[in-house]
Design a protein around this motif. Structure first.
Motif, mmCIF file in Angstrom:
data_model
loop_
_atom_site.group_PDB
_atom_site.id
_atom_site.type_symbol
_atom_site.label_atom_id
_atom_site.label_comp_id
_atom_site.label_asym_id
_atom_site.label_seq_id
_atom_site.Cartn_x
_atom_site.Cartn_y
_atom_site.Cartn_z
ATOM 1 N N TYR A 1 0.825 -1.201 0.000
ATOM 2 C CA TYR A 1 0.000 0.000 0.000
ATOM 3 C C TYR A 1 0.864 1.259 0.000
ATOM 4 N N GLY A 2 2.072 1.162 -0.557
ATOM 5 C CA GLY A 2 2.953 2.311 -0.608
ATOM 6 C C GLY A 2 2.444 3.423 -1.496
ATOM 7 N N LEU A 3 1.592 3.070 -2.477
ATOM 8 C CA LEU A 3 1.044 4.073 -3.396
ATOM 9 C C LEU A 3 -0.387 4.459 -3.037
ATOM 10 N N PHE A 4 -0.790 4.188 -1.808
ATOM 11 C CA PHE A 4 -2.194 4.376 -1.461
ATOM 12 C C PHE A 4 -2.629 5.835 -1.612
ATOM 13 N N ILE A 5 -1.785 6.780 -1.200
ATOM 14 C CA ILE A 5 -2.164 8.195 -1.299
ATOM 15 C C ILE A 5 -2.322 8.636 -2.748
ATOM 16 N N PRO A 6 -1.354 8.406 -3.642
ATOM 17 C CA PRO A 6 -1.582 8.782 -5.044
ATOM 18 C C PRO A 6 -2.725 8.009 -5.693
ATOM 19 N N LEU A 7 -2.925 6.758 -5.290
ATOM 20 C CA LEU A 7 -4.060 6.000 -5.816
ATOM 21 C C LEU A 7 -5.372 6.695 -5.463
ATOM 22 N N MET A 8 -5.493 7.137 -4.230
ATOM 23 C CA MET A 8 -6.706 7.819 -3.797
ATOM 24 C C MET A 8 -6.888 9.153 -4.518
ATOM 25 N N ILE A 9 -5.791 9.900 -4.663
ATOM 26 C CA ILE A 9 -5.874 11.202 -5.344
ATOM 27 C C ILE A 9 -6.351 11.034 -6.777
ATOM 28 N N VAL A 10 -5.690 10.161 -7.519
ATOM 29 C CA VAL A 10 -5.992 9.997 -8.942
ATOM 30 C C VAL A 10 -7.363 9.362 -9.147
ATOM 31 N N ALA A 11 -7.677 8.332 -8.362
ATOM 32 C CA ALA A 11 -8.975 7.659 -8.517
ATOM 33 C C ALA A 11 -10.127 8.622 -8.233
ATOM 34 N N CYS A 12 -10.008 9.422 -7.208
ATOM 35 C CA CYS A 12 -11.088 10.345 -6.846
ATOM 36 C C CYS A 12 -11.239 11.461 -7.872
#
Length: 596
Positions: free
Chosen positions: A418-429
């Motif tokens: 889950y190292g990319l969790f923050i960018p995943l959330m930013i881009v997905a949202c």
């Protein structure tokens, strides 16, 4: 009794004897485990068949050394899949997730037994021969069919059958990606199952069981072989680039759904199946000849891209000698990104069996790679292509499917952390927000919402989806002609059951209505019996079209302050009446049914 029905009876009798001492919750857990086991095995069979078809093609005709075969393989796959569906299946097995949603809303969650295997054969044939579609939709339909038929064999009610159907769909996703959390979130977000303890626990059991089966037969290696290093770690200074990627993914999501819809509509207008095959063969042949990474589901292409190996994308391509030029690489990757949607849509529209799940990941991966390549080329930076491709996959998937949580958890599980969790959330949202602004429907729900067949988390709207106008319409009204007089009506009233009469012309078209209350003053005066009925006729406050959705009918009752409206066809031919009280009674009955 048919032999098949007799077998079903024996299966149910055996099941009842084995589970009669179990509580209902324990039975649902047991069935969820069975569904997960079968869905996991079904996924494994699909992958074995797909691998066998690909191996046979490569052994006989090495694709890497014979460009012209790219013009032939996809066409053969589409033709074979179409013939299989038309002459053996004789049912629609395309658009797997949409078929599942339709079964939940219009078929009491019943999916024909043949879908337990036909989607596997059709999907493997299409993709194995190079059709540019994904395997997930056929697998989801297979898993859902397994769950539905297990529920039918166990004689479950609608609510529990729907739960088993969702367990099968979630288990299929969990098995193919080896991602159990994604399987559960997929069901809750895309199939829109209500979140309760009694539903989530069976979903977890089914997903874990299917994933375990996948581990047993296919090992623990992830479907996308990528390992993030320290150089791929997220940094705060990358947030502006990820915001830009989110906007790009939102735009690409809208492009994805729009082009898919328009190409599908174009193929539907073609007069013959042969012409569909011809157009698709030419389109796919040319695209695959120029852009070889479009061949098949495309996992190999974006896996190479993820590792920063852009040169392999040019293998067997006309542009191979330019593979070291940065701007050529960027343009080549961008072209593949856009044309993937065309290839996918043409494959499905011409009769192929496949899904949009993998293509959305493919387009997302290339979107993320373009952002990283551009910044690296323009500013000499060293942005991680692996990170941006993974995050881009989540972005486009989030927008196309309107499923940000599913996309976030899928990529997090695929990247083994889950190292990319923050960018995943930013881009997905951001992608979800942009695409939702442009088009609020997902690629799965667009047609269902237009036809009124979409279930949502809104219970009121979901109940109305089950109600059909033709089943609630009342037809026992005495029809009168426009040439009738008051005297004619008086004789009719003596044996009529209703106090309203539709007035029609010689062609059956509705002219107006006559209400008994408007006749009471004159009906006992014989001297007025010769009065034309037109003097008492009034126009109804509104008219309901046949096949109109109940959701749009109720507001008409409120606007006109009435309890009864006539139903006509598009040519204004009278069909019957629909009453507000009948709708409300049916609503209450259906609400009780789906909660049992």
């Amino acid at each position: 009794m048919k032999l098949r029905d007799f077998r079903y009876e024996r299966i149910f009798a055996l099941f009842y004897r084995l589970t009669r001492r179990l509580s209902n919750r324990q039975i649902m857990m047991l069935l969820a485990m069975i569904v997960g086991l079968l869905a996991g095995l079904g996924t494994y069979v699909f992958e074995i068949l797909l691998y066998a078809i690909k191996s046979c093609l490569v052994n006989w005709f090495p694709v890497g050394s014979a460009h012209f075969l790219l013009l032939i393989y996809p066409a053969i796959g589409i033709v074979l899949a179409t013939l299989f569906v038309k002459y053996i299946v004789r049912d629609n097995i395309s658009e797997g997730v949409t078929r599942v949603l339709y079964a939940m809303s219009r078929r009491d969650s019943r999916i024909p037994p043949h879908n337990c295997w036909t989607s596997i054969v059709g999907g493997a044939t299409t993709i194995g021969f190079g059709g540019s579609v994904g395997p997930e939709a056929p697998i989801v339909l297979t898993g859902a069919a397994i769950g539905s038929n297990v529920g039918r064999l166990a004689r479950l009610n609608y609510r529990n059958t729907t739960l088993m159907l969702c367990c099968g769909a979630g288990a299929a996703i969990a098995a193919i990606f080896k991602a159990p959390i994604t399987g559960v979130v997929f069901v809750l977000e895309i199939l829109m199952l209500d979140i309760t303890a009694s539903s989530v626990i069976p979903l977890l059991i089914a997903s874990i069981t299917a994933t375990t089966i996948a581990f047993v037969f296919r090992g623990f290696d992830p479907i996308i072989a990528v390992t993030l290093t320290a150089a791929d770690a997220f940094e705060l200074r990358q947030i502006p680039m990820f915001i830009l990627l989110g906007v790009l993914c939102g735009g690409m999501s809208y492009y994805f759904t729009t082009v898919n819809s328009r190409i599908g509509a174009f193929y539907k207008r073609l007069p013959s199946q042969g012409r569909k095959w011809l157009y698709a063969s030419i389109t796919l042949g040319v695209l695959l000849f120029v852009f070889p990474p479009l061949y098949g589901e495309g996992y190999e292409g974006f896996t190479s891209l993820m590792h920063g190996d852009t040169r392999s994308l040019f293998n067997t391509s006309l542009f191979y000698r330019f593979s070291d030029i940065d701007w050529v690489v960027i343009l080549y990757v961008a072209a593949i990104m856009f044309f993937k949607v065309v290839a996918m849509s043409s494959t499905n529209a011409a009769g192929g069996v496949g899904g949009t799940f993998a293509p959305s990941l493919f387009v997302g991966a290339f979107s993320g790679a373009i952002v990283a390549l551009l910044f690296n080329a323009l500013f000499g930076w060293h942005l991680s292509i692996a990170s941006f491709t993974l995050v881009g996959m989540a972005g486009v998937m989030s927008g196309v499917m309107k499923a940000p949580l599913t996309s976030i958890f899928l990529i997090a599980e695929l990247s083994s952390g889950y190292g990319l969790f923050i960018p995943l959330m930013i881009v997905a949202c951001i992608s979800f927000a942009v695409d939702y602004y442009l088009d609020p429907d997902s690629i799965y729900t667009k047609q269902l919402r237009l036809s009124g067949d979409l279930l949502t988390h809104d219970k009121d709207q979901s109940v109305f989806v089950f109600l059909k106008l033709e089943e609630l319409m009342e037809t026992d009204f005495y029809r009168i002609r426009e040439t009738f007089t008051l005297g004619d009506i008086v004789h009719v009233i003596s044996h009529a059951r209703r106090n309203i009469f539709p007035v029609i012309d010689d062609f059956g078209r509705l002219i107006g209505v006559v209400q008994l209350d408007d006749l009471r003053e004159d009906m006992f005066k014989r001297e007025k019996w010769g009065t034309p009925i037109g003097r008492y006729m009034i126009q109804p406050p509104d008219r309901i079209l046949e096949h109109e959705q109940i959701q749009s009918v109720l507001p008409k009752f409120e606007e006109n302050q009435t309890w009864m409206l006539p139903v006509v066809d598009k040519q204004n031919h009278y069909l019957g009446f629909i009453s507000k009280s009948r709708i409300l009674n049916a609503y209450r009955e259906q609400l009780v049914k789906i909660q049992q």
